[in-house]
Design a protein around this motif. Structure first.
Motif, PDB file in Angstrom:
ATOM      1  N   GLY A  29      34.160  59.011  49.896  1.00 29.74           N
ATOM      2  CA  GLY A  29      33.601  57.859  49.204  1.00 29.74           C
ATOM      3  C   GLY A  29      34.431  57.424  48.014  1.00 29.74           C
ATOM      4  N   VAL A  30      34.643  56.133  47.913  1.00 25.51           N
ATOM      5  CA  VAL A  30      35.347  55.527  46.784  1.00 25.51           C
ATOM      6  C   VAL A  30      34.439  54.451  46.197  1.00 25.51           C
ATOM      7  N   GLU A  31      34.000  54.660  44.964  1.00 29.04           N
ATOM      8  CA  GLU A  31      33.143  53.674  44.317  1.00 29.04           C
ATOM      9  C   GLU A  31      33.969  52.456  43.909  1.00 29.04           C
ATOM     10  N   PHE A  32      33.344  51.290  43.955  1.00 27.26           N
ATOM     11  CA  PHE A  32      34.056  50.064  43.591  1.00 27.26           C
ATOM     12  C   PHE A  32      33.087  49.074  42.981  1.00 27.26           C
ATOM     13  N   GLN A  33      33.655  48.090  42.311  1.00 23.63           N
ATOM     14  CA  GLN A  33      32.914  46.902  41.909  1.00 23.63           C
ATOM     15  C   GLN A  33      33.697  45.693  42.403  1.00 23.63           C
ATOM     16  N   LYS A  34      32.994  44.698  42.852  1.00 18.80           N
ATOM     17  CA  LYS A  34      33.648  43.478  43.305  1.00 18.80           C
ATOM     18  C   LYS A  34      33.463  42.383  42.257  1.00 18.80           C
ATOM     19  N   TYR A  35      34.574  41.769  41.868  1.00 19.25           N
ATOM     20  CA  TYR A  35      34.583  40.674  40.894  1.00 19.25           C
ATOM     21  C   TYR A  35      35.256  39.456  41.520  1.00 19.25           C
ATOM     22  N   HIS A  36      35.003  38.316  40.907  1.00 16.53           N
ATOM     23  CA  HIS A  36      35.791  37.136  41.281  1.00 16.53           C
ATOM     24  C   HIS A  36      36.152  36.349  40.031  1.00 16.53           C
ATOM     25  N   GLY A  37      37.308  35.722  40.092  1.00 13.36           N
ATOM     26  CA  GLY A  37      37.745  34.793  39.056  1.00 13.36           C
ATOM     27  C   GLY A  37      37.853  33.422  39.675  1.00 13.36           C
ATOM     28  N   ILE A  38      36.851  32.571  39.481  1.00  7.06           N
ATOM     29  CA  ILE A  38      36.695  31.252  40.111  1.00  7.06           C
ATOM     30  C   ILE A  38      36.994  31.297  41.610  1.00  7.06           C
ATOM     31  N   ALA A 246      48.212  36.680  50.796  1.00  8.97           N
ATOM     32  CA  ALA A 246      46.766  36.456  50.845  1.00  8.97           C
ATOM     33  C   ALA A 246      46.390  35.156  51.543  1.00  8.97           C
ATOM     34  N   GLY A 247      47.337  34.217  51.680  1.00 12.22           N
ATOM     35  CA  GLY A 247      47.042  32.950  52.332  1.00 12.22           C
ATOM     36  C   GLY A 247      46.317  31.983  51.416  1.00 12.22           C
ATOM     37  N   ARG A 248      45.461  31.154  51.988  1.00  8.19           N
ATOM     38  CA  ARG A 248      44.672  30.213  51.199  1.00  8.19           C
ATOM     39  C   ARG A 248      43.681  30.999  50.339  1.00  8.19           C
ATOM     40  N   THR A 249      43.701  30.752  49.047  1.00  7.43           N
ATOM     41  CA  THR A 249      42.707  31.333  48.151  1.00  7.43           C
ATOM     42  C   THR A 249      42.094  30.217  47.313  1.00  7.43           C
ATOM     43  N   LEU A 250      40.970  30.535  46.693  1.00 11.38           N
ATOM     44  CA  LEU A 250      40.278  29.541  45.879  1.00 11.38           C
ATOM     45  C   LEU A 250      40.895  29.379  44.497  1.00 11.38           C
ATOM     46  N   ALA A 251      41.749  30.316  44.121  1.00 19.76           N
ATOM     47  CA  ALA A 251      42.361  30.233  42.798  1.00 19.76           C
ATOM     48  C   ALA A 251      43.560  31.157  42.727  1.00 19.76           C
ATOM     49  N   CYS A 252      44.494  30.831  41.848  1.00 26.27           N
ATOM     50  CA  CYS A 252      45.657  31.671  41.586  1.00 26.27           C
ATOM     51  C   CYS A 252      46.055  31.470  40.126  1.00 26.27           C
ATOM     52  N   GLY A 253      45.864  32.503  39.309  1.00 32.10           N
ATOM     53  CA  GLY A 253      46.136  32.375  37.884  1.00 32.10           C
ATOM     54  C   GLY A 253      47.599  32.221  37.558  1.00 32.10           C
ATOM     55  N   THR A 254      48.448  33.052  38.180  1.00 33.67           N
ATOM     56  CA  THR A 254      49.883  32.920  37.923  1.00 33.67           C
ATOM     57  C   THR A 254      50.398  31.588  38.437  1.00 33.67           C
ATOM     58  N   LEU A 277      41.123  24.006  40.320  1.00 33.63           N
ATOM     59  CA  LEU A 277      41.392  24.777  41.517  1.00 33.63           C
ATOM     60  C   LEU A 277      40.193  24.667  42.462  1.00 33.63           C
ATOM     61  N   PRO A 278      40.337  24.996  43.737  1.00 35.43           N
ATOM     62  CA  PRO A 278      39.191  24.907  44.643  1.00 35.43           C
ATOM     63  C   PRO A 278      37.980  25.704  44.171  1.00 35.43           C
ATOM     64  N   GLY A 279      38.195  26.822  43.445  1.00 35.70           N
ATOM     65  CA  GLY A 279      37.082  27.648  43.000  1.00 35.70           C
ATOM     66  C   GLY A 279      36.562  27.326  41.613  1.00 35.70           C
ATOM     67  N   GLY A 280      37.238  26.464  40.889  1.00 34.92           N
ATOM     68  CA  GLY A 280      36.801  26.159  39.528  1.00 34.92           C
ATOM     69  C   GLY A 280      37.968  25.750  38.647  1.00 34.92           C
ATOM     70  N   ARG A 281      37.771  25.857  37.347  1.00 32.08           N
ATOM     71  CA  ARG A 281      38.752  25.356  36.383  1.00 32.08           C
ATOM     72  C   ARG A 281      39.361  26.491  35.565  1.00 32.08           C
ATOM     73  N   GLY A 296      39.877  31.644  31.495  1.00 37.28           N
ATOM     74  CA  GLY A 296      38.945  31.391  32.586  1.00 37.28           C
ATOM     75  C   GLY A 296      37.942  32.522  32.703  1.00 37.28           C
ATOM     76  N   PRO A 297      36.947  32.371  33.577  1.00 43.19           N
ATOM     77  CA  PRO A 297      35.901  33.380  33.715  1.00 43.19           C
ATOM     78  C   PRO A 297      36.308  34.509  34.650  1.00 43.19           C
ATOM     79  N   ALA A 298      35.559  35.607  34.586  1.00 39.68           N
ATOM     80  CA  ALA A 298      35.645  36.716  35.530  1.00 39.68           C
ATOM     81  C   ALA A 298      34.237  37.269  35.675  1.00 39.68           C
ATOM     82  N   GLU A 299      33.716  37.307  36.890  1.00 38.63           N
ATOM     83  CA  GLU A 299      32.306  37.617  37.086  1.00 38.63           C
ATOM     84  C   GLU A 299      32.112  38.751  38.087  1.00 38.63           C
ATOM     85  N   LEU A 300      31.182  39.639  37.762  1.00 37.59           N
ATOM     86  CA  LEU A 300      30.805  40.725  38.664  1.00 37.59           C
ATOM     87  C   LEU A 300      29.980  40.158  39.813  1.00 37.59           C
ATOM     88  N   VAL A 301      30.320  40.579  41.032  1.00 41.54           N
ATOM     89  CA  VAL A 301      29.564  40.170  42.215  1.00 41.54           C
ATOM     90  C   VAL A 301      28.567  41.261  42.601  1.00 41.54           C
TER      91      VAL A 301
END
Length: 308
Positions: A29-38, A246-254, A277-281, A296-301
């Protein structure tokens, strides 16, 4: 949360072989948290007790699969620091198993993840990456990141292109069509392509067909991220991205940083630009000290455990 690992190609026999090859640490088992940035989403793993990633590149591919895994654009590992004055280091595997130098949206997510996992009151972190030291600062719901200085020397991006010294753009033939592109490095390689509104809409509809042609273009030896930019005003741009690995993504910070530098270099915008960006600003500033700042934001899923 149970997550099975499956092969992305091949028959049943290959799937069985790969499942048997999953390491003992994953079975435990490997514990994880999933986040997204826009919308650019990542699986975050606390890897501070080991200098080896708790998931291999192949295992990360399986976990990132959106049908048979958790689903993500990449897996990010918070690892022991490389330098004495750093808080920790960042490793990341893309959804195809490749390892980029760093990730702008990902490092905002990593800062929020670190604050929770380390139970810290810190708001500023020094993070070692393959692109050098990156310093995010948490401010409420937003994270502001000093992304360092852009690389404009094609040989160091790396790129074989030779931009026009006046226009800063270079000829870029893709599938028989000549484009003008600005090559820029922001920790990883980028090709910024300017399009009009009609071209932008057409690319949005056909990005899966044309994106790989840009990513694997011979003028970028290490492949490239590609940004398609429609300039709406000197203070605002619309943005599409095809990310290397990664292909098409909703955002790319760099990519957002690279795009604003390219816009400013070519006189299309100022140095402070709102990037849609497609996922936000994201708000990007290319400051007078030559550093790029991304906010920009970073949110726990959600949180879970990966196990066999």
């Amino acid at each position: 949360m149970d997550v099975g690992f499956v092969a992305l190609s091949g028959g049943a026999g290959r799937r069985v072989q790969r499942r048997r090859a999953v390491s003992e640490r994953v079975r435990m088992g490997v514990e994880f948290q999933k986040y997204h940035g826009i919308g650019n989403d990542f699986i975050l793993v606390d890897n501070m007790k080991s200098s080896d990633t708790l998931l291999t590149a192949d295992e990360s591919v399986k976990v990132c699969d959106r049908h048979f895994g958790v689903g993500a654009d990449g897996v990010i590992f918070m690892m022991p620091p490389v330098n004495d004055d750093s808080d920790f280091s960042m490793r990341i595997y893309n959804s195809d198993g490749s390892e980029p130098e760093m990730c702008g949206n990902g490092i905002r997510c990593l800062a929020r993840f670190a604050r929770e996992v380390l139970d810290s009151e810190k708001t500023v972190y020094k993070i070692d990456t393959l692109a050098g030291l990156i310093v995010p600062e948490i401010a409420g719901d937003m994270v502001r990141v000093d992304m360092g200085e852009p690389e404009l020397n094609p040989a160091k991006i790396p790129s074989l292109l030779t931009p026009n010294p006046d226009t800063k753009e270079a000829a870029y033939n893709v599938n028989g069509i000549d484009w003008q592109v600005v090559p820029i490095g922001t920790g990883n390689p980028h090709a910024v392509v300017f399009v009009d509104e009609e071209q932008f809409k057409a690319l949005d509809e056909n990005l899966e067909a044309v994106g790989p042609l840009y990513e694997n273009h011979e003028t970028f030896p290490a492949r490239t991220n590609t940004e398609f930019i429609y300039v709406k005003s000197p203070e605002e741009i619309d943005f599409l991205v095809w990310e290397r690995g990664a292909g098409r993504t909703l955002a790319c910070g760099t990519g957002a940083c690279a795009s604003v530098v390219a816009c400013s270099l070519t006189g299309r915008t100022g140095r402070e630009v709102a990037v849609n960006l497609p996922g936000g600003r994201l708000d990007i500033e290319w400051s007078e000290d030559n550093h790029m700042y991304m906010t920009g934001p970073a949110e726990l899923v959600y949180a879970g455990e990966i196990r066999q």
